[in-house]
Design an enzyme around this catalytic site. Structure first.
Site, short mmCIF file in Angstrom:
data_model
loop_
_atom_site.label_atom_id
_atom_site.label_comp_id
_atom_site.label_asym_id
_atom_site.label_seq_id
_atom_site.Cartn_x
_atom_site.Cartn_y
_atom_site.Cartn_z
CG LEU A 78 96.83 42.13 -2.29
CD1 LEU A 78 96.06 42.30 -1.54
CD2 LEU A 78 97.24 41.70 -3.60
CG PHE A 82 91.88 37.69 4.48
CD1 PHE A 82 92.70 36.91 3.02
CD2 PHE A 82 90.91 37.99 4.24
CE1 PHE A 82 91.01 37.44 1.94
CE2 PHE A 82 89.76 38.88 3.95
CZ PHE A 82 90.57 38.08 2.52
CE LYS A 83 89.96 40.93 1.13
NZ LYS A 83 89.04 41.93 0.69
CG ASP A 84 99.16 42.64 5.04
OD1 ASP A 84 98.59 43.25 4.07
OD2 ASP A 84 98.12 42.94 5.48
CB THR A 131 91.34 44.03 -1.77
OG1 THR A 131 91.14 43.23 -1.65
CG2 THR A 131 91.98 43.58 -3.45
#
Length: 525
Positions: free
Chosen positions: A123, A118-120, A159
């Site tokens: 970021l 999900f951090k894509d 992350t």
């Protein structure tokens, strides 16, 4: 009108969006928050309902970014680059598709980006945002100075790779990512270590994620080091991460056609950034019955929302490593809101917590917290049981973190039958294949995604580090030249002077005398 930003601890205020994003952590160790929460435009819940993900992102982000800071056309271009649909970026054109798994339970799939987590979503946007700000600053710079940024980040698994993929090959950006040595999955480490770009540096720290996170905060608290190397943050302490994640709560709401029931979001929670974005979506006015805090065995957040006790304990290594966190850095932003945006109260709370490891709320404040969020702790055997049951009963494969969100969502549904629960699916199961396969009594063939499979054969680079802020800072100094660029002849001399103040003064006076004499001779001629 632009939204301005202040520190949760009261020492910084009136920052622009750009200043808040490039600063990362405030100088007083607080986190940046909007000074006022904007309101949704009239009829936004109707006019935004059929927008694409990219269109919706522009609308939501524009509430927090003034047109005078990032013109709307530029913001549209940033969003388009961040969420480009391709095999190497976001593989699903919807970016964050919503899948109905069973009655009253939906999965918001956030794992279709380049690192399958999900951090894509945040970021990829942050990487382009950093580059945009630096390019603009360098274009406007008249002194010849080149503005750069040194990213120092910590990861419990996802992350790091998302930051690396978002920032690799970005001009004037150097990246140092710390992760707990031996405490991330093999694929998580491979995703980070296989990126060989010269501006990427992976540091395996002998400690826990909390240790890595503490090193990051200590680096930012070191004013001289922060200024010298122009530190930037990619962890969810950076407001841009939270902002980008607010978008998919709205997107999911619009994709649930059954509006006869209220909507609750179940969020696998470690560092509190993902669920905090949901909290801000709620404050903006998104209709939401409840936010469900889903924790693993490291249950400090569950204990807080159950009893009001936010008491630090040790970190247990579990099968959901990205949630093996004791101190949730983003929780400070929620506590700030809980105490009525009172920076003095918040600072007292954090000072007490940093000294004693304990923070307790009770009475009306605890009641307020429980009204906004409910929590469940899902232990490791229950994680495996959930993975097994959802594969057998619904042909849906969960990674261990998403399984925690599902188990908590099911627990909430047992007590509340008038809601639809949206679970945030935070990672692709292929990142944790050994754990997923261990959930089954008999052999099960689960296809590995070819991109993840290919990681096994790629060359890798990483460096094992002692658990020490001094060791990490020394490594940064070895790699990155100082960003203190002289602005005049005296600044240039000072840049190369010895540490002795007396010697500095003598040399600077001598250089000044020489320069003055030269000017006098020039005038006579």
């Amino acid at each position: 009108m632009s939204t301005t930003y202040r520190s949760t601890r009261g020492g910084v205020n009136g920052f622009s969006f750009e200043q808040a994003i490039l600063s990362g952590l405030a100088a007083d160790r607080g986190l940046f928050v909007p000074e006022t929460i904007p309101k949704l435009p009239a009829n936004a819940l109707e006019t935004w309902a059929n927008l694409s993900y990219e269109e919706l992102a522009v609308e939501v982000m524009s509430l927090f970014i003034g047109d005078n800071e990032i013109p709307r056309k530029d913001l549209q271009q940033l969003v388009a680059k961040a969420y480009k649909h391709s095999d190497s970026n976001f593989r699903d054109p919807a970016i964050a598709p919503v899948v109905k798994v069973k009655e009253q339970l939906y999965m918001l799939e956030l794992f279709h980006g380049p690192t399958f987590a999900f951090k894509d979503v945040a970021l990829q946007f942050l990487g382009h945002l950093f580059e945009y700000f630096l390019e603009r600053k360098n274009r406007l710079e008249k002194s010849g100075k080149t503005h750069r940024i040194t990213v120092v980040g910590a990861t419990s698994g996802d992350t790091g790779s998302a930051a690396i993929y978002g920032l690799r090959n970005k001009k004037n950006v150097e990246v140092f990512i710390m992760y707990p040595h031996g405490r991330v999955s093999a694929i998580q480490e491979q995703q980070m270590a296989c990126v060989l770009d010269e501006n990427i540096h992976n540091l395996a720290v002998k400690g826990t994620f909390d240790d890595c996170q503490a090193i990051v905060k200590d680096c930012f608290a070191d004013a001289e080091f922060k200024q010298t190397y122009s530190l930037g943050a990619v962890n969810s302490i950076n407001w841009a991460r939270i902002l980008a994640q607010i978008v998919y709560y709205f997107y999911a709401y619009f994709r649930i056609s059954d509006k006869s029931k209220k909507i609750a979001f179940s969020v696998p929670t470690g560092n509190f950034g993902d669920i905090l974005a949901g909290f801000y979506a709620m404050k903006l006015g998104l209709p939401m019955e409840k936010l469900i805090v889903a924790t693993n065995d490291n249950d400090i957040l569950h204990r807080f929302f159950s009893t009001g006790a936010y008491h630090r304990t040790g970190v247990e290594h579990t099968i959901s490593p990205s949630m093996d966190i004791c101190v949730s850095s983003n929780f400070e932003r929620y506590l700030f809101a809980l105490c009525g945006d009172n920076a003095c109260t918040l600072k007292q709370w954090m000072d007490t917590f940093e000294t004693t490891g304990k923070l307790t709320v009770e009475g009306p404040l605890l009641a307020k917290a429980k009204a906004e969020m409910v929590s469940f702790s899902v232990l490791q055997p229950d994680v495996l049981t959930t993975i097994k049951e959802y594969h057998q009963n619904y042909s849906y494969v969960l990674d261990p973190h998403s399984a925690i969100g599902v188990a908590a969502g099911d627990a909430y549904l047992k007590e509340n039958d008038d809601v639809n629960v949206v679970v945030l699916a935070t990672a692709h199961y292929g990142k944790f294949m050994p754990t997923v396969l261990s959930a089954f009594d008999t052999k099960v063939e689960l296809p590995q995604h070819p991109i993840l499979k290919a990681l096994e054969s790629l060359p890798q680079k990483s460096k094992v580090m002692e658990n020490s802020v001094e060791v990490v800072q020394d490594f940064v100094r070895e790699v990155v030249p100082s960003n203190q660029v002289p602005k005049c002849v005296f600044g240039a001399v000072n840049h190369f002077l010895p540490q002795s103040t007396l010697l500095k003064a003598s040399i600077v006076l001598a250089v000044g005398a020489i320069a003055f004499a030269a000017v006098q001779r020039s005038n006579k001629n």
